[in-house]
Design an enzyme around this catalytic site. Structure first.
Site, PDB file in Angstrom:
ATOM      1  N   GLY A   1    -149.037 -28.914  26.138  1.00  0.00           N
ATOM      2  CA  GLY A   1    -150.389 -28.377  26.052  1.00  0.00           C
ATOM      3  C   GLY A   1    -151.293 -29.071  25.058  1.00  0.00           C
ATOM      4  O   GLY A   1    -152.235 -28.466  24.560  1.00  0.00           O
TER       5      GLY A   1
ATOM      6  N   ASP B   1    -120.848 -36.345  33.970  1.00  0.00           N
ATOM      7  CA  ASP B   1    -120.159 -35.638  32.888  1.00  0.00           C
ATOM      8  C   ASP B   1    -119.734 -36.615  31.803  1.00  0.00           C
ATOM      9  O   ASP B   1    -119.965 -36.382  30.617  1.00  0.00           O
ATOM     10  CB  ASP B   1    -118.914 -34.929  33.428  1.00  0.00           C
ATOM     11  CG  ASP B   1    -119.269 -33.836  34.413  1.00  0.00           C
ATOM     12  OD1 ASP B   1    -120.429 -33.393  34.395  1.00  0.00           O
ATOM     13  OD2 ASP B   1    -118.379 -33.434  35.196  1.00  0.00           O
TER      14      ASP B   1
ATOM     15  N   HIS C   1    -115.027 -26.681  35.191  1.00  0.00           N
ATOM     16  CA  HIS C   1    -116.093 -26.447  34.203  1.00  0.00           C
ATOM     17  C   HIS C   1    -116.162 -24.971  33.844  1.00  0.00           C
ATOM     18  O   HIS C   1    -116.206 -24.599  32.670  1.00  0.00           O
ATOM     19  CB  HIS C   1    -117.456 -26.852  34.787  1.00  0.00           C
ATOM     20  CG  HIS C   1    -117.696 -28.322  34.864  1.00  0.00           C
ATOM     21  ND1 HIS C   1    -117.563 -29.150  33.778  1.00  0.00           N
ATOM     22  CD2 HIS C   1    -118.102 -29.113  35.897  1.00  0.00           C
ATOM     23  CE1 HIS C   1    -117.864 -30.399  34.152  1.00  0.00           C
ATOM     24  NE2 HIS C   1    -118.187 -30.392  35.438  1.00  0.00           N
TER      25      HIS C   1
ATOM     26  N   HIS D   1    -113.540 -29.197  40.740  1.00  0.00           N
ATOM     27  CA  HIS D   1    -114.279 -29.778  39.611  1.00  0.00           C
ATOM     28  C   HIS D   1    -115.172 -28.719  38.959  1.00  0.00           C
ATOM     29  O   HIS D   1    -115.109 -28.492  37.752  1.00  0.00           O
ATOM     30  CB  HIS D   1    -115.109 -30.963  40.115  1.00  0.00           C
ATOM     31  CG  HIS D   1    -115.934 -31.639  39.078  1.00  0.00           C
ATOM     32  ND1 HIS D   1    -115.616 -32.864  38.535  1.00  0.00           N
ATOM     33  CD2 HIS D   1    -117.085 -31.278  38.465  1.00  0.00           C
ATOM     34  CE1 HIS D   1    -116.514 -33.218  37.657  1.00  0.00           C
ATOM     35  NE2 HIS D   1    -117.436 -32.273  37.593  1.00  0.00           N
ATOM     36  N   GLU D   2    -115.941 -28.048  39.782  1.00  0.00           N
ATOM     37  CA  GLU D   2    -116.858 -27.039  39.224  1.00  0.00           C
ATOM     38  C   GLU D   2    -116.084 -25.853  38.659  1.00  0.00           C
ATOM     39  O   GLU D   2    -116.447 -25.306  37.612  1.00  0.00           O
ATOM     40  CB  GLU D   2    -117.863 -26.568  40.283  1.00  0.00           C
ATOM     41  CG  GLU D   2    -118.684 -27.662  40.937  1.00  0.00           C
ATOM     42  CD  GLU D   2    -119.364 -28.596  39.950  1.00  0.00           C
ATOM     43  OE1 GLU D   2    -119.574 -28.208  38.777  1.00  0.00           O
ATOM     44  OE2 GLU D   2    -119.649 -29.743  40.332  1.00  0.00           O
TER      45      GLU D   2
ATOM     46  N   PRO E   1    -143.855 -32.993  22.662  1.00  0.00           N
ATOM     47  CA  PRO E   1    -143.305 -33.484  23.930  1.00  0.00           C
ATOM     48  C   PRO E   1    -144.270 -33.270  25.095  1.00  0.00           C
ATOM     49  O   PRO E   1    -145.204 -32.478  24.984  1.00  0.00           O
ATOM     50  CB  PRO E   1    -142.028 -32.654  24.109  1.00  0.00           C
ATOM     51  CG  PRO E   1    -142.086 -31.572  23.118  1.00  0.00           C
ATOM     52  CD  PRO E   1    -143.053 -31.938  22.063  1.00  0.00           C
ATOM     53  N   PRO E   2    -144.062 -33.979  26.190  1.00  0.00           N
ATOM     54  CA  PRO E   2    -144.970 -33.867  27.327  1.00  0.00           C
ATOM     55  C   PRO E   2    -145.033 -32.446  27.873  1.00  0.00           C
ATOM     56  O   PRO E   2    -144.035 -31.731  27.852  1.00  0.00           O
ATOM     57  CB  PRO E   2    -144.352 -34.796  28.376  1.00  0.00           C
ATOM     58  CG  PRO E   2    -143.288 -35.553  27.715  1.00  0.00           C
ATOM     59  CD  PRO E   2    -142.943 -34.893  26.449  1.00  0.00           C
TER      60      PRO E   2
ATOM     61  N   THR F   1    -153.301 -31.686  25.658  1.00  0.00           N
ATOM     62  CA  THR F   1    -154.582 -31.916  26.308  1.00  0.00           C
ATOM     63  C   THR F   1    -155.322 -30.599  26.497  1.00  0.00           C
ATOM     64  O   THR F   1    -156.535 -30.517  26.293  1.00  0.00           O
ATOM     65  CB  THR F   1    -154.367 -32.602  27.663  1.00  0.00           C
ATOM     66  OG1 THR F   1    -153.448 -33.679  27.472  1.00  0.00           O
ATOM     67  CG2 THR F   1    -155.641 -33.130  28.221  1.00  0.00           C
TER      68      THR F   1
HETATM   69  C1  NHX Z   1    -122.781 -40.116  44.635  1.00  0.00           C
HETATM   70  N1  NHX Z   1    -122.795 -38.126  43.302  1.00  0.00           N
HETATM   71  O1  NHX Z   1    -123.823 -40.589  44.200  1.00  0.00           O
HETATM   72  C2  NHX Z   1    -122.594 -38.630  44.647  1.00  0.00           C
HETATM   73  C3  NHX Z   1    -123.584 -37.983  45.553  1.00  0.00           C
HETATM   74  C4  NHX Z   1    -119.013 -34.537  42.948  1.00  0.00           C
HETATM   75  C5  NHX Z   1    -117.787 -33.847  40.966  1.00  0.00           C
HETATM   76  N2  NHX Z   1    -121.822 -40.885  45.056  1.00  0.00           N
HETATM   77  O2  NHX Z   1    -120.385 -33.202  37.415  1.00  0.00           O
HETATM   78  O3  NHX Z   1    -122.470 -34.873  41.702  1.00  0.00           O
HETATM   79  O4  NHX Z   1    -120.645 -38.008  42.834  1.00  0.00           O
HETATM   80  O5  NHX Z   1    -120.255 -30.664  37.508  1.00  0.00           O
HETATM   81  C6  NHX Z   1    -122.423 -44.598  42.293  1.00  0.00           C
HETATM   82  C7  NHX Z   1    -121.071 -44.239  42.298  1.00  0.00           C
HETATM   83  C8  NHX Z   1    -123.581 -40.320  40.588  1.00  0.00           C
HETATM   84  C9  NHX Z   1    -123.369 -43.701  41.850  1.00  0.00           C
HETATM   85  C10 NHX Z   1    -120.710 -43.008  41.855  1.00  0.00           C
HETATM   86  C11 NHX Z   1    -123.973 -41.565  41.007  1.00  0.00           C
HETATM   87  C12 NHX Z   1    -121.298 -40.856  41.011  1.00  0.00           C
HETATM   88  C13 NHX Z   1    -121.759 -33.417  39.284  1.00  0.00           C
HETATM   89  C14 NHX Z   1    -121.831 -38.683  40.160  1.00  0.00           C
HETATM   90  C15 NHX Z   1    -120.220 -33.178  41.184  1.00  0.00           C
HETATM   91  N3  NHX Z   1    -120.992 -31.383  38.361  1.00  0.00           N
HETATM   92  N4  NHX Z   1    -121.413 -36.446  40.574  1.00  0.00           N
HETATM   93  C16 NHX Z   1    -120.974 -32.672  38.274  1.00  0.00           C
HETATM   94  C17 NHX Z   1    -121.628 -35.187  40.915  1.00  0.00           C
HETATM   95  C18 NHX Z   1    -121.758 -37.906  42.486  1.00  0.00           C
HETATM   96  C19 NHX Z   1    -122.243 -39.979  40.608  1.00  0.00           C
HETATM   97  C20 NHX Z   1    -123.010 -42.472  41.437  1.00  0.00           C
HETATM   98  C21 NHX Z   1    -121.659 -42.107  41.441  1.00  0.00           C
HETATM   99  C22 NHX Z   1    -118.935 -33.541  41.849  1.00  0.00           C
HETATM  100  C23 NHX Z   1    -120.806 -34.153  40.220  1.00  0.00           C
HETATM  101  C24 NHX Z   1    -122.142 -37.578  41.072  1.00  0.00           C
HETATM  102 ZN    ZN Z   2    -118.993 -32.063  36.525  1.00  0.00          ZN
END
Ligand code: NHX
Ligand code: ZN
Length: 679
Positions: free
Chosen positions: A260, A553, A482, A478-479, A256-257, A262
């Protein structure tokens, strides 16, 4: 591990660029270096030559009166040529040239050509006019002594320009294009027409000391052994050939990149004390047909002249990709030609030629099988991600230049960085030093390293991101979901910390320390999925509604579920079947290797796995709802919480918590250390 010597490399590169040390120059210093200037000079010379030959040797211009009275009527004219209806060329009889009036006119202009002529020239208004005048002037002369003009057409300077112009434009056009392509980084002294087919390899001669040897390569013990043998082949070939063995022609470094490859090749160059050609697979690629193949030929020609030597081709997949499988034919012909040339060249030299080819790739599976067969790259050296002990060694190398805290525990650092490559570790060390400097510290401390790891894994912290209270609550639950679920599951990865500080693309994260294992059991996979689904399950339980936040997730879980069903044979309905293709051949085929019915079944099975784990996560959270709420509250308050805080809420994890493994590991580490000191 990889980056350590970068600055040195760069300075070497610079030296090569501004000096005139191109590979071609190193070989043949006697040959004058061709460059574009020569072309200009040649063209100019050619044009001038044509001009002078065609427009004569500068006859003396005269007028009609002189012509009529002194030449024509004196019967001294031998020949008259009317050129392009524009002027007349007059040839004087040879015996008359001795006369003083001619000598006076001609001698200053004409020397060697004075006998041949034309001697005089005269412009005319038109052909008709001139012939009429000539007739009138000669009217009194006897028929035999009259001169009749010859009408000729000559190419003038303008005409020759007219012919040459397209050629000149073409040449200029070519030069401009080549300048463009050769410009920029300029792989060793500007590119031009004359060395487009030359190989772009950089040569490190034996006297050019590459200050890098095997001592600088930490970890990679097995790979080092293999590579050392190659160095030995070059140093003492007799030892091997005496017993009838053949020296291998090449070795492929696969991994994998950042692991080492190179670096290993550089160390070989430093140890072998033979010339070392270094180039990248993409150096063969150019927009012109046949250039790649000709560069391969040139590389091997140079290498054979310098044998014994080592040729190192980085990123060989650029040319070595399997032939003829890509449906969009035609575009790849050039690459295939290059590969074919490489194949024939590797077969072409006898094994005692003393040229050993090292090549590096991170995708051995897509390489053409012909490249891997015995007689070409007979050996494959696997360079894998470093394990705990190797990471420790790598850390030691990269910590050398840093001013570190005395209490810093290298073992701890290695433990915190599972799955990191050598390059990643180098990055961690550098980043840690920068973080410590930003805080005006005297030395780099443990916390700086932890921050650096977080930064590299999760991206930049975005403390100023505007997040509403409602959103914050969602994120916290949410966290906390988890964290709670993973705490309650025996086989889920142990949690390190939970944070709701936005970082990179995510708004919050639960950090695990994945166990380093070679195989994963079904229970481990399922429970990790449950923990991943715990975030969304918590949102569902607490708020009764879902959000888009679980995107990452769900993506992970879905991929994992499909892998379990279609690759690992971990579902009942599909059974012991795997549709994984390690040969890399299926990449271009649009057909699935199974029926539509099986496809449906796979979908069904994957969905049922995910559904089941989601229910499981909901169950766990419902059982520990008070804990979940407490945890989320703490998160909202502190933003980051660690394992200790979780222990306070839920009590110690009841599982035997890898104690046995832990001691085993410590013993392992000790054993290796003892071994090292014994050496
Ligand atoms: C967003 N990201 O991009 C935001 C910043 C929020 C549950 N809208 O699982 O960060 O919500 O355990 C378009 C639409 C990514 C693009 C919706 C890109 C959703 C991370 C997911 C935390 N931790 N999720 C997690 C998280 C988000 C996402 C998107 C999108 C929490 C979760 C992204
Ligand atoms: Zn999550």
């Amino acid at each position: 591990m990889e980056e350590n010597n970068d600055s040195k490399q760069k300075s070497e590169g610079n030296k090569e660029n501004n000096g005139s040390k191109t590979p071609g120059n190193l070989l043949g210093n006697k040959k004058p270096k061709f460059n574009a200037l020569w072309i200009y000079i040649l063209i100019a010379a050619a044009i001038l030559l044509i001009y002078f030959f065609d427009s004569g040797q500068g006859p003396v211009p005269i007028d009609w009166k002189f012509f009529r009275n002194e030449l024509l009527l004196q019967k001294e004219v031998k020949e008259i040529k009317v050129v392009n209806e524009q002027y007349v060329e007059i040839y004087v009889k040879e015996e008359m040239l001795e006369q003083p009036k001619h000598q006076k006119n001609l001698s200053k202009k004409l020397n060697s050509f004075s006998k041949v002529g034309p001697h005089y020239t005269m412009t005319i208004a038109s052909n008709d006019n001139f012939s009429k005048n000539l007739e009138e002037a000669q009217a009194d002369l006897p028929e035999a002594e009259r001169v009749y003009p010859e009408y000729v057409r000559k190419r003038t300077f303008g005409d020759s320009m007219y012919l040459l112009l397209p050629l000149i434009i073409l040449v200029v056009f070519y030069l401009v294009i080549f300048r463009r392509m050769g410009g920029g980084s300029g792989g060793g002294g500007g590119t031009n027409i004359f060395n487009v087919g030359k190989s772009k390899a950089r040569i490190f001669d034996k006297d050019e000391n590459i200050r890098l040897d095997f001592k600088d390569v930490a970890g990679l013990e097995e790979a080092k052994m293999e590579v050392k043998e190659i160095v030995d082949f070059l140093k003492k070939p007799k030892k091997y050939t005496d017993l009838g063995g053949k020296i291998p022609k090449g070795a492929l470094l696969v991994g994998p990149p950042g692991t080492g490859k190179t670096l290993l090749a550089k160390a070989v160059a430093g140890e072998a004390h033979v010339p070392f050609f270094s180039l990248s697979g993409s150096d063969f690629v150019e927009m012109f047909v046949g250039v790649g193949a000709s560069r391969v030929r040139d590389l091997f020609k140079q290498a054979k002249e310098k044998a014994p030597c080592i040729v190192f081709i980085d990123e060989i997949d650029a040319i070595g990709r399997a032939r003829g499988r890509n449906p969009n034919m035609g575009a790849n012909d050039e690459r295939e030609n290059t590969l074919n040339q490489l194949l024939t060249e590797m077969d072409g030299f006898a094994s005692n030629a003393g040229v050993i080819i090292l090549a590096a790739t991170n995708r051995a599976d897509i390489l053409d099988k012909a490249l891997l067969r015995a007689g070409r790259f007979d050996r494959q050296i696997y360079v894998e991600l470093p394990d705990l002990n190797e990471r420790k060694e790598i850390f030691k190398v990269h910590l050398r230049p840093l001013k570190i805290d005395k209490e810093l525990d290298v073992d701890f650092l290695a433990r915190q960085t599972p799955g990191f490559s050598g390059a990643d570790i180098a990055n961690v060390c550098n980043e840690a030093a920068l973080i410590a400097a930003r805080k005006n510290k005297k030395s780099v401390q443990k916390q700086d390293f932890l921050d650096a790891v977080d930064r590299i894994v999760g991206g930049l912290e975005k403390k100023n991101k505007i997040i509403s209270l409602d959103e914050k609550k969602t994120i916290a639950y949410h966290e906390a979901g988890h964290a709670t679920v993973s705490w309650m599951l025996e086989h889920a990865s142990p949690l390190v910390k939970v944070t709701i500080i936005p970082r990179g693309k995510s708004l919050g994260a639960a950090w695990y320390l994945p166990e380093e294992r070679q195989i994963t059991t079904r229970d481990q996979l399922l429970q990790e999925m449950t923990a991943t689904l715990g975030g969304r399950a918590a949102e569902q339980i607490i708020f009764g509604k879902l959000s888009t936040g679980a995107l990452n997730d769900l993506e992970r879980v879905t991929k994992q579920a499909y892998a379990m069903v279609a690759y690992f044979g971990l579902s009942e309905k599909i059974g012991n079947m795997s549709f994984y293709d390690s040969s890399g051949q299926s990449e271009y085929s649009f057909q699935r290797p199974y029926s539509d019915k099986t496809a449906e079944l796979i979908d069904e099975e994957a969905k049922s796995i995910v559904d089941l784990q989601y229910v499981e996560a909901m169950n766990i959270l419902n059982q520990h709802k008070e804990g979940l709420v407490q945890l989320a509250d703490q998160l909202l308050e502190k933003e980051v919480i660690f394992t200790e805080d979780l222990e306070k809420i839920f009590g110690k994890r009841i599982f035997k918590a890898d104690v046995s493994r832990e001691t085993e590991r410590k013993e392992d580490v000790k054993a290796v250390e003892d071994e090292n000191t014994a050496e």
